[in-house]
Enzyme design. Structure first.
Site, PDB file in Angstrom:
ATOM      1  N   ARG A  59      41.909  28.123  31.258  1.00 51.88           N
ATOM      2  CA  ARG A  59      41.522  26.959  32.070  1.00 51.88           C
ATOM      3  C   ARG A  59      40.714  25.931  31.282  1.00 51.88           C
ATOM      4  NH1 ARG A  59      40.580  31.295  35.310  1.00 51.88           N
ATOM      5  NH2 ARG A  59      42.151  31.590  36.935  1.00 51.88           N
ATOM      6  N   LYS A 107      44.469  12.317  27.497  1.00 55.35           N
ATOM      7  CA  LYS A 107      45.751  12.689  28.110  1.00 55.35           C
ATOM      8  C   LYS A 107      46.450  13.656  27.171  1.00 55.35           C
ATOM      9  CE  LYS A 107      47.287   8.537  30.508  1.00 55.35           C
ATOM     10  NZ  LYS A 107      48.444   7.626  30.524  1.00 55.35           N
ATOM     11  N   GLU A 140      50.892  -0.783  18.886  1.00 53.96           N
ATOM     12  CA  GLU A 140      49.780  -0.491  19.809  1.00 53.96           C
ATOM     13  C   GLU A 140      48.528  -1.278  19.405  1.00 53.96           C
ATOM     14  OE1 GLU A 140      50.186   1.163  22.546  1.00 53.96           O
ATOM     15  OE2 GLU A 140      51.965   2.421  22.193  1.00 53.96           O
ATOM     16  N   LYS A 167      40.450   1.078  23.233  1.00 51.20           N
ATOM     17  CA  LYS A 167      40.879   2.229  24.043  1.00 51.20           C
ATOM     18  C   LYS A 167      39.660   2.974  24.590  1.00 51.20           C
ATOM     19  CE  LYS A 167      44.078   5.701  25.071  1.00 51.20           C
ATOM     20  NZ  LYS A 167      45.332   6.370  24.867  1.00 51.20           N
ATOM     21  N   GLU A 181      43.015   6.596  35.295  1.00 52.91           N
ATOM     22  CA  GLU A 181      44.094   5.635  35.460  1.00 52.91           C
ATOM     23  C   GLU A 181      44.259   4.983  36.823  1.00 52.91           C
ATOM     24  OE1 GLU A 181      48.103   6.933  34.171  1.00 52.91           O
ATOM     25  OE2 GLU A 181      47.680   5.502  32.593  1.00 52.91           O
ATOM     26  N   ARG A 185      42.638   1.420  33.384  1.00 54.29           N
ATOM     27  CA  ARG A 185      43.384   2.057  32.307  1.00 54.29           C
ATOM     28  C   ARG A 185      44.822   1.542  32.224  1.00 54.29           C
ATOM     29  NH1 ARG A 185      42.599   8.142  30.078  1.00 54.29           N
ATOM     30  NH2 ARG A 185      44.295   8.091  28.610  1.00 54.29           N
ATOM     31  N   ASN A 208      48.915  -0.173  29.385  1.00 50.91           N
ATOM     32  CA  ASN A 208      50.351  -0.078  29.581  1.00 50.91           C
ATOM     33  C   ASN A 208      51.061  -1.402  29.289  1.00 50.91           C
ATOM     34  OD1 ASN A 208      52.265   1.815  30.377  1.00 50.91           O
ATOM     35  ND2 ASN A 208      52.546   0.788  32.343  1.00 50.91           N
ATOM     36  N   HIS A 222      54.629  -1.666  28.180  1.00 49.22           N
ATOM     37  CA  HIS A 222      55.197  -0.317  28.212  1.00 49.22           C
ATOM     38  C   HIS A 222      56.266  -0.105  29.289  1.00 49.22           C
ATOM     39  CE1 HIS A 222      52.111   0.600  25.361  1.00 49.22           C
ATOM     40  NE2 HIS A 222      52.342   1.893  25.374  1.00 49.22           N
ATOM     41  N   HIS A 241      59.369   1.512  27.934  1.00 48.53           N
ATOM     42  CA  HIS A 241      59.838   2.867  28.271  1.00 48.53           C
ATOM     43  C   HIS A 241      61.312   2.854  28.637  1.00 48.53           C
ATOM     44  CE1 HIS A 241      55.575   4.477  29.259  1.00 48.53           C
ATOM     45  NE2 HIS A 241      55.964   4.871  28.069  1.00 48.53           N
ATOM     46  N   HIS A 292      58.586   4.822  19.729  1.00 48.71           N
ATOM     47  CA  HIS A 292      57.842   4.341  20.898  1.00 48.71           C
ATOM     48  C   HIS A 292      57.254   2.946  20.625  1.00 48.71           C
ATOM     49  CE1 HIS A 292      55.219   4.481  24.385  1.00 48.71           C
ATOM     50  NE2 HIS A 292      54.182   4.248  23.600  1.00 48.71           N
TER      51      HIS A 292
HETATM   52  N1  LIG Z   1      48.169  11.136  24.936  1.00 47.52           N
HETATM   53  C1  LIG Z   1      48.335   9.844  24.898  1.00 47.52           C
HETATM   54  O1  LIG Z   1      47.556   9.073  25.472  1.00 47.52           O
HETATM   55  C2  LIG Z   1      49.469   9.274  24.101  1.00 47.52           C
HETATM   56  C3  LIG Z   1      49.520   7.912  23.843  1.00 47.52           C
HETATM   57  C4  LIG Z   1      50.552   7.430  23.065  1.00 47.52           C
HETATM   58  C5  LIG Z   1      51.512   8.287  22.565  1.00 47.52           C
HETATM   59  N2  LIG Z   1      51.443   9.619  22.861  1.00 47.52           N
HETATM   60  C6  LIG Z   1      52.435  10.557  22.328  1.00 47.52           C
HETATM   61  O2  LIG Z   1      52.363  10.525  20.912  1.00 47.52           O
HETATM   62  C7  LIG Z   1      53.650  10.821  20.371  1.00 47.52           C
HETATM   63  C8  LIG Z   1      53.999   9.756  19.354  1.00 47.52           C
HETATM   64  O3  LIG Z   1      53.065   9.829  18.324  1.00 47.52           O
HETATM   65  P1  LIG Z   1      53.451   9.435  16.829  1.00 47.52           P
HETATM   66  O4  LIG Z   1      53.996   8.075  16.817  1.00 47.52           O
HETATM   67  O5  LIG Z   1      52.274   9.766  15.996  1.00 47.52           O
HETATM   68  O6  LIG Z   1      54.711  10.364  16.544  1.00 47.52           O
HETATM   69  P2  LIG Z   1      54.862  11.851  15.971  1.00 47.52           P
HETATM   70  O7  LIG Z   1      53.709  12.694  16.305  1.00 47.52           O
HETATM   71  O8  LIG Z   1      56.196  12.306  16.404  1.00 47.52           O
HETATM   72  O9  LIG Z   1      54.858  11.600  14.388  1.00 47.52           O
HETATM   73  C9  LIG Z   1      55.865  10.797  13.817  1.00 47.52           C
HETATM   74  C10 LIG Z   1      56.353  11.426  12.510  1.00 47.52           C
HETATM   75  O10 LIG Z   1      55.371  11.227  11.509  1.00 47.52           O
HETATM   76  C11 LIG Z   1      55.172  12.461  10.794  1.00 47.52           C
HETATM   77  N3  LIG Z   1      53.810  12.427  10.287  1.00 47.52           N
HETATM   78  C12 LIG Z   1      52.667  12.572  10.983  1.00 47.52           C
HETATM   79  N4  LIG Z   1      51.610  12.347  10.179  1.00 47.52           N
HETATM   80  C13 LIG Z   1      52.104  12.087   8.958  1.00 47.52           C
HETATM   81  C14 LIG Z   1      51.494  11.756   7.716  1.00 47.52           C
HETATM   82  N5  LIG Z   1      50.182  11.616   7.598  1.00 47.52           N
HETATM   83  N6  LIG Z   1      52.313  11.552   6.643  1.00 47.52           N
HETATM   84  C15 LIG Z   1      53.667  11.652   6.777  1.00 47.52           C
HETATM   85  N7  LIG Z   1      54.295  11.935   7.924  1.00 47.52           N
HETATM   86  C16 LIG Z   1      53.509  12.143   9.010  1.00 47.52           C
HETATM   87  C17 LIG Z   1      55.431  13.514  11.831  1.00 47.52           C
HETATM   88  O11 LIG Z   1      55.707  14.745  11.215  1.00 47.52           O
HETATM   89  C18 LIG Z   1      56.613  12.915  12.597  1.00 47.52           C
HETATM   90  O12 LIG Z   1      57.823  13.209  11.963  1.00 47.52           O
HETATM   91  C19 LIG Z   1      54.609  10.865  21.533  1.00 47.52           C
HETATM   92  O13 LIG Z   1      54.863  12.213  21.853  1.00 47.52           O
HETATM   93  C20 LIG Z   1      53.850  10.187  22.656  1.00 47.52           C
HETATM   94  O14 LIG Z   1      54.247  10.655  23.927  1.00 47.52           O
HETATM   95  C21 LIG Z   1      50.444  10.123  23.601  1.00 47.52           C
END
Ligand SMILES: NC(=O)c1ccc[n+]([C@@H]2O[C@H](COP(=O)([O-])OP(=O)(O)OC[C@H]3O[C@@H](n4cnc5c(N)ncnc54)[C@H](O)[C@@H]3O)[C@@H](O)[C@H]2O)c1
Length: 351
Positions: A112, A134, A176, A218, A228, A232, A236, A239, A243, A255
Site C-alpha cells: 500500500r 502520477k 513539454e 510543473k 487535477e 493542473r 494539458n 495534449h 493524444h 508523445h
Molecule cells: N507521470 C506523468 O506525469 C507523465 C507525464 C508525461 C509522460 N509520462 C510518461 O512518460 C513516458 C514517456 O517518457 P519518455 O519520453 O522519457 O520515454 P521513454 O521512457 O520511453 O524513453 C524513451 C527512450 O529513451 C531511452 N533512454 C532513456 N534515457 C536515456 C538516456 N539517458 N540515454 C539514452 N537513451 C535513453 C529509453 O530507453 C527509451 O528507449 C510515457 O510512458 C508517458 O506516459 C508520464
C-alpha cells in the site's frame, strides 16, 4: 545545483544539476534494502552502486511502453516480495518517463505504498513525468489508465544522462518545455527563440536553465492542484489533440511530437474562436518549427480525431474541453467550441 520544492501528497525536493550517485547515496543512506528499476536497454549505463550499507536489488524491465504492463508489474511484485522489500525500504526508478511511471506505481501498489525516488534520464522525464506524483501502467484500453497518485520522496536530475539521449528523444522532451513557456513562463520562450536543437544541446547552461524553469512550472502547478482540477489541467495544453494524433499514429510518433502538433492545433483553434492573436499563433509555429518539432500531421481524418478527443480523460461526459491561452501565461478553459472552428483548425494542421 538548484533545489525546487514540491508540496503535494507529501513534501519533496527536485534536485537539479547534481551527480546522481552522490545524491542517491544520501537519500538511501538509512535504508536496509533498495530496489532499482531500470530499462533493460540501458543496462550498460546503470552502474553497480557501491558504498551503501543497504542491500541493492536491480530489476531490469522492458524498454518504453513495453514495460508498462500488468504482466511486468506482476513480476515486479514477486521480485519485491522475494527481495523482502518492506515499508522501511526504498524503490528507485532510473530511466525515462516509462520507467519512472512504472517504478512509482510498483512502489505505490507494494504494501500500500513504499517510498520511492525518481532519477529521470530523458528531457521528458526530467521536466514532466518524474514530477507530480502520477504513476501508472497502460491497459488494453489506453495509456496510463491504471495508476495512482504517489509522489516520490525525491527527484534527482543529473543532466549528464542527456549526453547519450537521441536527438529525437531530446527534441520530443523539448515540446513539454515549450508548453511550460506558453502556459506560464515566457522566459522559456525568450531563451529558446531562434535556437535550434543543436544550439540547445551544445549549451549545458541553457539546457539546465530550461529544465529548471520547466520543473518550476510543473512544481508550482502540482503544488497548487495535486489531483487535477483546473489548476493542473493547464499542463494539458496541446495534449487533447496531441493524444488523438498519438493514437492515430499508433504510437509511431513520440508523445512530445504529438504535443507539438497539438499546440499548433490549439493555437489555430484559439485564433478561430477569437481568444488568441494571429501573432501568438505565428509564435507557436515559429518556435516549434525552428527547433525541428512538427506542427502538421497528415495521417488521420477529422472524425477519427474528434471521436478520440471526446473520450480523452480530460473531457467530461460527451463535451470537448481544451486549455487555451489568450496571452503567454494566461490560460483559460475552452468548452465545446463550434464545429466550424474545430474543422478550420484541423484543416490548418492536417492540410
Ligand atoms: N507521470 C506523468 O506525469 C507523465 C507525464 C508525461 C509522460 N509520462 C510518461 O512518460 C513516458 C514517456 O517518457 P519518455 O519520453 O522519457 O520515454 P521513454 O521512457 O520511453 O524513453 C524513451 C527512450 O529513451 C531511452 N533512454 C532513456 N534515457 C536515456 C538516456 N539517458 N540515454 C539514452 N537513451 C535513453 C529509453 O530507453 C527509451 O528507449 C510515457 O510512458 C508517458 O506516459 C508520464
Amino acid at each position: 545545483m538548484k533545489t525546487i520544492h514540491v508540496s503535494a501528497d507529501r513534501e519533496y525536493d527536485v534536485v537539479i544539476d547534481t551527480p546522481y550517485l552522490a545524491a542517491l547515496k544520501e537519500v538511501a543512506a538509512s535504508r536496509s534494502r533498495v530496489a532499482i528499476f531500470f530499462s533493460a536497454d540501458m543496462k550498460s549505463s546503470i552502474p553497480r552502486i557501491e558504498g551503501l550499507d543497504a542491500e541493492i536489488f536491480y530489476f531490469p524491465i522492458p524498454d518504453g511502453e513495453a514495460g508498462k504492463n500488468i504482466e511486468i508489474l506482476h513480476q515486479s511484485w514477486n521480485w519485491l516480495g522475494a527481495a523482502g522489500i518492506t515499508r522501511d525500504d526504498l524503490v528507485i526508478g532510473i530511466g525515462g518517463g516509462a520507467v519512472t511511471d512504472f517504478a512509482g506505481f510498483a512502489a505505490a501498489s507494494w504494501l500500500r505504498g513504499v517510498d520511492w525516488v525518481a532519477i529521470p534520464t530523458t528531457v521528458a522525464g526530467m521536466v514532466d513525468a518524474a514530477i507530480g506524483g502520477k504513476t501508472g501502467i497502460n491497459s488494453d484500453y489506453g495509456k496510463n489508465l491504471i495508476g495512482a497518485f504517489h509522489s516520490p520522496i525525491s527527484v534527482i536530475i543529473d543532466p549528464q544522462w542527456l549526453d547519450s539521449l537521441s536527438d529525437r528523444d531530446f527534441l520530443a522532451g523539448l515540446a513539454e518545455v515549450v508548453k511550460c513557456g506558453f502556459i506560464e513562463d515566457g522566459k522559456i520562450l525568450s531563451a529558446i527563440k531562434g535556437k535550434t536543437l543543436s544550439d540547445i544541446r551544445k549549451s549545458r547552461e541553457l539546457t539546465i536553465e530550461l529544465i529548471e524553469r520547466s520543473v518550476q512550472v510543473k512544481a508550482d502547478v502540482v503544488s497548487g492542484d495535486f489531483k487535477e482540477s483546473f489548476g493542473r489541467e493547464i499542463l494539458n495544453y496541446g495534449h487533447t489533440f496531441g493524444h488523438a494524433v498519438e493514437l492515430a499514429s499508433k504510437y509511431s510518433l513520440r508523445h512530445g511530437e504529438c504535443v507539438a502538433i497539438g499546440m499548433a492545433f490549439i493555437a489555430h483553434l484559439a485564433v478561430e474562436v477569437g481568444v488568441m492573436s494571429e501573432d501568438l499563433l505565428n509564435e507557436h509555429v515559429a518556435i516549434l518549427s525552428s527547433l525541428g518539432l512538427p506542427t502538421t500531421y497528415s495521417g488521420a481524418e477529422w472524425p477519427e480525431l474528434l471521436a478520440t478527443m471526446k473520450v480523452d480523460k480530460k473531457s467530461r461526459g460527451n463535451s470537448l474541453r481544451f486549455v487555451v491561452i489568450s496571452e503567454i501565461g494566461k490560460t483559460q478553459r475552452l468548452e465545446n467550441p463550434i464545429e466550424s472552428a474545430l474543422l478550420t483548425a484541423y484543416e490548418k494542421v492536417c492540410p
